[in-house]
Design a protein around this motif. Structure first.
Motif, short mmCIF file in Angstrom:
data_model
loop_
_atom_site.label_atom_id
_atom_site.label_comp_id
_atom_site.label_asym_id
_atom_site.label_seq_id
_atom_site.Cartn_x
_atom_site.Cartn_y
_atom_site.Cartn_z
N VAL A 419 0.85 -1.20 0.00
CA VAL A 419 0.00 0.00 0.00
C VAL A 419 0.88 1.25 0.00
O VAL A 419 0.68 2.18 -0.79
CB VAL A 419 -0.93 -0.01 1.24
N PHE A 420 1.85 1.24 0.87
CA PHE A 420 2.71 2.43 0.97
C PHE A 420 3.68 2.53 -0.19
O PHE A 420 4.07 3.62 -0.58
CB PHE A 420 3.45 2.42 2.32
N TRP A 421 4.06 1.37 -0.77
CA TRP A 421 4.89 1.44 -1.97
C TRP A 421 4.12 2.13 -3.10
O TRP A 421 4.67 2.97 -3.82
CB TRP A 421 5.31 0.03 -2.42
N ILE A 422 2.87 1.74 -3.23
CA ILE A 422 2.06 2.33 -4.30
C ILE A 422 1.90 3.84 -4.06
O ILE A 422 2.01 4.65 -4.99
CB ILE A 422 0.68 1.63 -4.39
N LEU A 423 1.65 4.20 -2.81
CA LEU A 423 1.52 5.64 -2.50
C LEU A 423 2.79 6.38 -2.85
O LEU A 423 2.76 7.50 -3.38
CB LEU A 423 1.21 5.82 -1.01
N THR A 424 3.94 5.76 -2.54
CA THR A 424 5.22 6.42 -2.82
C THR A 424 5.42 6.61 -4.32
O THR A 424 5.81 7.69 -4.78
CB THR A 424 6.38 5.58 -2.24
N TRP A 427 3.16 9.30 -5.55
CA TRP A 427 3.58 10.63 -5.13
C TRP A 427 4.69 11.15 -6.02
O TRP A 427 4.66 12.30 -6.48
CB TRP A 427 4.04 10.61 -3.67
N PHE A 428 5.67 10.30 -6.31
CA PHE A 428 6.80 10.78 -7.09
C PHE A 428 6.48 10.90 -8.57
O PHE A 428 7.15 11.63 -9.29
CB PHE A 428 8.03 9.87 -6.90
N SER A 429 5.46 10.17 -9.01
CA SER A 429 5.15 10.22 -10.44
C SER A 429 4.10 11.27 -10.75
O SER A 429 4.26 12.09 -11.64
CB SER A 429 4.71 8.84 -10.93
N VAL A 430 3.02 11.26 -9.99
CA VAL A 430 1.89 12.12 -10.34
C VAL A 430 1.72 13.27 -9.35
O VAL A 430 1.16 14.31 -9.69
CB VAL A 430 0.59 11.26 -10.39
N LYS A 431 2.21 13.10 -8.14
CA LYS A 431 2.11 14.10 -7.06
C LYS A 431 0.67 14.53 -6.79
O LYS A 431 0.37 15.70 -6.79
CB LYS A 431 2.95 15.34 -7.39
N PRO A 432 -0.23 13.59 -6.52
CA PRO A 432 -1.60 14.02 -6.20
C PRO A 432 -1.63 14.71 -4.84
O PRO A 432 -1.00 14.26 -3.89
CB PRO A 432 -2.37 12.69 -6.16
N ASN B 263 17.97 17.92 -3.23
CA ASN B 263 18.22 19.15 -3.98
C ASN B 263 17.35 19.20 -5.23
O ASN B 263 16.79 20.24 -5.59
CB ASN B 263 19.70 19.20 -4.40
N TRP B 264 17.22 18.07 -5.86
CA TRP B 264 16.46 18.02 -7.11
C TRP B 264 14.97 18.23 -6.86
O TRP B 264 14.32 19.03 -7.53
CB TRP B 264 16.71 16.67 -7.78
N ILE B 265 14.47 17.53 -5.85
CA ILE B 265 13.04 17.59 -5.56
C ILE B 265 12.64 18.98 -5.07
O ILE B 265 11.60 19.52 -5.45
CB ILE B 265 12.68 16.54 -4.47
N ILE B 266 13.45 19.55 -4.19
CA ILE B 266 13.03 20.78 -3.53
C ILE B 266 13.51 22.02 -4.28
O ILE B 266 12.78 23.01 -4.38
CB ILE B 266 13.54 20.78 -2.07
N MET B 267 14.74 21.97 -4.77
CA MET B 267 15.28 23.17 -5.42
C MET B 267 15.23 23.08 -6.94
O MET B 267 15.58 24.04 -7.62
CB MET B 267 16.73 23.41 -4.98
N GLY B 268 14.83 21.91 -7.44
CA GLY B 268 14.72 21.76 -8.88
C GLY B 268 16.04 21.50 -9.58
O GLY B 268 16.10 21.44 -10.80
N ASN B 269 17.09 21.35 -8.82
CA ASN B 269 18.41 21.18 -9.42
C ASN B 269 19.22 20.26 -8.50
O ASN B 269 19.50 20.63 -7.37
CB ASN B 269 19.10 22.54 -9.56
#
Lengths: 527, 557
Positions: A419-424, A427-432, B263-269
């Protein structure tokens, strides 16, 4: 969502459903006495019927509150229903808060589990608490300490391994006049019976005991039946594919004679003779190595209950009987017995003697075995938290903590992980944005720390173990997170089975290593 | 010829220090005699020394801050980052900033929780470095005991290290050196354990220490792989060596990957931290202390000069040790595992000087002190286990080695007293004040008194709920001395850009500092100054620290 009248209807409907369901289920549920009593199991079995009844009902008669015959007690069932209804109501009334609550509880659970496991690991680094005896000491043990020993070997549909099994049992170095070896075979398993008779030949050093049908067809039931025929002061179990250290019985007997009476069980270390066969067996080898070289010695050092391995546990027979022997309804009867030992004030120690087993090299076979282990862990956990106050008084608070996170927490975390892997990934792909709302600041930082530090540290520890034990396991250890995915698959299977088939014993197929692949993975002694 | 790191003859842990002049206490009729204070001290002297060291470091930190009014800008910047994480208008972890590696800021957080509300936020840095210094004392005792040195030698070398004025200075000033010394000392402990007995504990110590170093200083990018490779050479077989090297380096590499990812996620670089450093690393045009012709040779000579200034003992002892151990290749690798990482700092400075992209901080060479003291420990072990010297000879050489540690201290102090050799961070201000010498005239370090004056002036307005917008890329000491830190709008605040873009009186004050460096947040300040939306900023007053602007609403707005 409608206004108050709609909500009221929903709540009332849910409440009525709850009451009806509760009454329906309650009528079939087993009523348990309010207090736990310890019982002495009858030791005289005059007829085969007595023996058969003991093998299926022994624990349930003596200590029904500690039997997994019913996975849930009445109180637990009511609590689950009440909890489910409360969850449903809160989802309706305050969905966001409910989700935040669930995420927070899971995050704290992960954090606590990480702390507990690291605590164990660090405790083991200070020098594992093993009962060590040299081969010379074992060989020169005086006869008076070599009390009678019973070896129980339950087998089921394994005709192909009988020859090697008999050969391995005959390598055990113990006075023949004090050794009783019982091969426990189901009455209808004619192929195994035939193969066993052929392998044993005319010698009478190994006796075939036919386990009568009836009751759950499980390994602990067969062990209980074997126990009724046991004559040894000490007793142990080996599995069909095991290759025990020939001096193991001597070492255990010598250890029992020198250890205090409170040490009622010695768990030998387990390893694999086919650990290098493929990636799955390498993962398994790393896992076992950590378990028997670090975790179990750490638990032993801290005096916590040890979830015993399914084989190579050595017991004082009278203590085993006092505790009600094995639970035939629990598919990890070893873990359950370890908990009961702890409740009764006995200790289990780790014996520095190795039994080599066959690691599952096939994913399906591995998943069957692992799902059974997780199912058994869930059963054991549910049984022992029926009366949590009593368990805490019996075990101790710290010991209960270890038990909760290692026995209950292991399958639960494996289920929560995907569940948490999917959420992660989401989050990183679509950032809902809704994911952000699930994590208040404190929960977010705790979760982040656990996610980063926990995953890395446990992979790192696996790699450390590989470098210590066998360099060829290094790459497998680096890929440990993939192994966790497999564990999650097995955990969900276990969840389904614990509900619909709690006592179903999913047989593990042996003999997949093959003769060409059997090259014993070197097992270095614990540091 | 004895092994450098093989377990010493006899127990690894020598007998507890028990002065022969102290006879065992006579049993009294009342029962067994209680242990005397001398015996207790003998058993617990490392803890006592650590506490004393902590006290000395804290006292020195308070002295520098409150009496001499001296602080290094980078230290104040880190304290401001820590304050922003906890007590800004928008407290969050990423407020630790992406210029410095985050380790020292994280170490300050627990102290900032206490001193921040007490209006002594600038003290969080010295307190955190003092703690690191005290723990380093305990670790160094373990290191020297592992080398099998006698307790007097252990005590002598440890004192020569922890009471070295240069070490006191860095354990009292809130910079990153003290936490690096701690990481290095834990690494040495793990390394020596590894060579003596192997085992997972040794690997864990080494790898986690290198990971800690990676959170502290960017030099760890070279240090971590180098140390891992040199450690791994102890193993047999290339496959095994590769695995051990990967294991030792992995935590450090993981930390670096995380940092880059953040750095990448927060500052974009992903290399935002590097670009921030690149802005800072260009030396000023009038950097007279650097060689006129900046080549690799001149850089090496520069590095050698400052290495001698801080750790002359290294030059004296190291060649002798190399001759002693070079005969046996395995032991040579063991010594190399200590010495080669030490070469990272001067090598890096030498290289950057040749590229004309460093201020040439002499303080980078102060970090060699910890490597030097361990080398002295090795030399002491060679003396103790040698069969060439008698008891008197060994004693004399041991005293000489401790004196060489003292020589390090004296030389380093002489360097830091001299304004010409400590120009970049103006360490001479603190050293000269402590020795009662005159204060040097020039210093580029932030004038604490000026900031204190500015803050006390502004606080009268902030007390009324007014806000000030600042660029903490340049005005970082500002919020540290204010009683109303939450009234400062800083770049890490979520609404910094919005406040800067669209004023209309959201912030009533603005501080502008002249700076040769343009940070990204400086652009917002310039935009704010140019804004005429609902009013404009008018210069209100000029302070030493910069120009204070006040918001004047438009008539009818």
């Amino acid at each position: 969502m409608g206004g108050p009248p709609v909500k009221t209807v929903i709540l009332l409907t849910a409440g009525v459903l709850c009451l009806v369901t509760g009454f329906v289920l309650r009528s079939g549920a087993q009523s348990l006495p309010g207090t736990i009593r310890t019982g002495r199991v009858a030791r005289r079995w005059r007829t085969e019927r007595d023996r058969a009844r003991f093998s299926t009902d022994g624990l349930f008669v003596a200590m029904p509150e500690l039997s997994a015959r019913n996975t849930l007690s009445t109180r637990q069932r009511d609590a689950f229903i009440a909890g489910g209804v409360a969850l449903l109501i809160s989802v309706v009334i305050a969905p966001h808060l409910t989700v935040v609550f669930i995420v927070s509880v899971c995050t704290l659970g992960y954090a606590a589990s990480m702390v507990v496991r690291l605590w164990l690991y660090v405790a083991s680094l200070g020098g594992p608490e093993l009962v060590r005896l040299s081969d010379t000491e074992a060989r020169s043990a005086p006869d008076e300490v070599l009390r009678t020993y019973t070896v129980l070997v339950p087998v089921f549909r394994e005709p192909e391994v009988m020859s090697s099994l008999v050969a391995n049992l005959r390598r055990l170095d113990y006075p023949a006049d004090r050794l009783q070896i019982l091969l426990l075979v189901e009455t209808d398993d004619s192929a195994t019976i035939t193969s066993a008779r052929w392998a044993i030949g005319p010698a009478n050093d190994i006796r075939i005991l036919l386990v009568p049908p009836g009751g759950p067809r499980t390994k602990p039931k067969a062990l209980n039946y074997g126990l009724t025929h046991a004559t040894g002061t000490y007793i142990t179990i080996f599995d069909a594919e095991d290759r025990p250290d020939p001096l193991q019985l001597r070492k255990a007997a010598l250890a029992f004679s020198t250890q205090p009476a409170s040490v009622a069980c010695l768990q030998a270390r387990l390893g694999f003779f086919n650990g290098r066969q493929n990636l799955i067996t390498r993962w398994f080898q790393v896992e076992y190595s950590m378990w028997f070289r670090q975790m179990l010695p750490g638990l032993s050092k801290l005096g916590a209950p040890i979830p015993l391995g399914g084989t190579s546990n050595h017991f004082r027979t009278d203590v085993l009987l006092d505790l009600g022997a094995w639970d035939p309804n629990n598919v990890t009867e070893d873990a359950d017995l370890g908990a009961r030992l702890s409740r009764a004030g006995y200790r289990s120690e780790v014996l520095d003697s190795v039994t080599l087993e066959e690691a599952n090299s096939d994913f399906v076979n591995w998943a069957k075995q692992r799902s059974r282990w997780y199912k058994g862990y869930l059963q054991t956990f549910l049984v022992h938290i029926r009366d949590i106050r009593s368990t805490r008084r019996a075990m101790g608070t710290r010991e209960l903590l270890f038990f909760t996170f290692l026995v209950g927490g292991t399958p639960l975390m494996a289920m929560a992980n995907p569940v948490f892997w999917i959420l992660t990934v989401l989050w990183f792909s679509v950032k809902p944005a809704w994911i952000m709302t699930m994590y208040p600041a404190l929960v977010y930082y705790v979760g982040l720390a656990v996610w980063l530090a926990g995953n890395f540290l446990f992979t790192f520890i696996s790699m450390l173990e590989a470098v210590e034990v066998d360099d060829s396991l290094f790459v497998a250890a680096l890929l440990t997170p993939l192994y966790w995915v497999m564990m999650s698959v097995a955990a969900f299977k276990a969840l389904i089975q614990v509900v619909f088939a709690p006592t179903y014993w999913e047989k593990t197929r042996h003999g997949l290593a093959g003769p060409a692949r059997v090259a014993a993975t070197p097992v270095r002694p614990a540091s | 010829m004895t092994a450098v790191l093989a377990p010493p003859v006899g127990p690894v842990r020598p007998e507890p220090f028990n002065p022969p002049s102290l006879p065992p206490p006579e049993p009294t009729s009342a029962g067994p005699a209680r242990p005397g204070w001398r015996s207790a001290l003998a058993a617990k002297w490392p803890a006592v020394l650590a506490i004393v060291a902590f006290g000395v470091y804290v006292a020195a930190g308070c002295y520098m801050l409150y009496s001499v009014h001296y602080a290094i800008g980078d230290a104040l910047s880190r304290s401001e980052d820590a304050r922003a994480v906890l007590f800004s208008r928008d407290p969050h972890l990423a407020a630790w900033g992406f210029v410095w590696f985050p380790g020292p800021v994280v170490l300050e957080l627990p102290f900032m929780l206490v001193v921040g509300p007490l209006n002594h936020a600038a003290l969080a840095g010295p307190l955190s470095t003092a703690m690191c210094g005290a723990i380093t004392v305990l670790v160094m005792v373990k290191v020297f005991r592992r080398l099998g040195l006698s307790e007097p030698m252990v005590a002598g070398l440890t004192v020569a290290y922890c009471l070295n004025p240069v070490i006191i200075f860095y354990c009292a000033n809130g910079m990153s050196e003290a936490s690096f010394y701690l990481a290095a000392s834990v690494f040495f402990l793990g390394l020596i354990r590894w060579y003596q007995e192997g085992g997972p504990v040794s690997l864990i110590l080494m790898s986690l220490a290198l990971a800690a170093a990676m959170t502290i200083r960017e030099e760890a990018l070279v240090l971590v792989p180098l140390a891992s490779v040199v450690v791994a050479f102890h193993e047999q077989g290339w496959a095994r060596r590769a695995k051990v090297a990967v294991l030792v380096a992995l935590p450090g590499l993981f930390v670096f990957a995380l940092w880059t990812f953040a750095n990448w996620i927060i500052m974009g670089n992903p290399l935002f931290w590097y670009q921030g450093l690149a802005l800072e690393s260009k030396p000023p045009a009038n950097a007279w202390w650097l060689p006129a012709h900046k080549t690799l040779i001149s850089g090496i000579l520069y590095a050698a000069r400052y290495t001698w200034a801080f750790v002359p003992a290294l030059f004296i002892v190291l060649p002798v040790l190399l001759i002693v151990v070079a005969g046996r290749r395995r032991k040579f690798w063991q010594l190399a595992a200590i010495v080669l990482p030490a070469a990272v700092f001067p090598s890096q400075v030498a290289f950057l000087i040749s590229k004309d992209s460093t201020w040439g901080d002499p303080r980078y060479f102060a970090s060699l002190t910890i490597f030097s003291i361990v080398v002295l420990g090795f030399a002491a072990r060679e003396v103790a286990t040698s069969r060439r010297f008698g008891v008197r000879g060994k004693r004399a050489l041991s005293v000489l080695l401790v004196c060489l540690g003292g020589f390090n201290a004296v030389n380093g102090t002489l360097n830091d007293i001299n304004p010409k050799t400590s120009h970049v961070e103006s360490e001479s201000i603190a050293f000269r004040a402590a020795l009662g010498l005159s204060r040097p005239s020039n210093s580029y370090q932030p004038a604490i008194v000026s900031w204190e004056l500015f803050d006390s002036y502004l606080d009268t307005y902030l007390a009324k709920g007014q806000l000030i917008i600042v660029d903490t890329g340049t005005a970082f000491p500002g919020p540290l001395f204010s009683r109303y830190p939450r009234q400062w709008v800083i770049p890490s605040d979520q609404d910094f850009q919005r406040v800067a873009d669209n004023f209309n009186g959201q912030a009533q004050w603005l501080l502008s500092l002249p700076s040769a460096i343009t940070f990204s947040s400086t652009i917002e300040i310039d935009q704010a100054l140019a804004s005429t939306d609902g009013g404009h900023f008018e210069k209100w007053k000029t302070f030493t620290v910069g120009d204070l602007y006040r918001w004047v609403p438009s008539k009818g707005g």
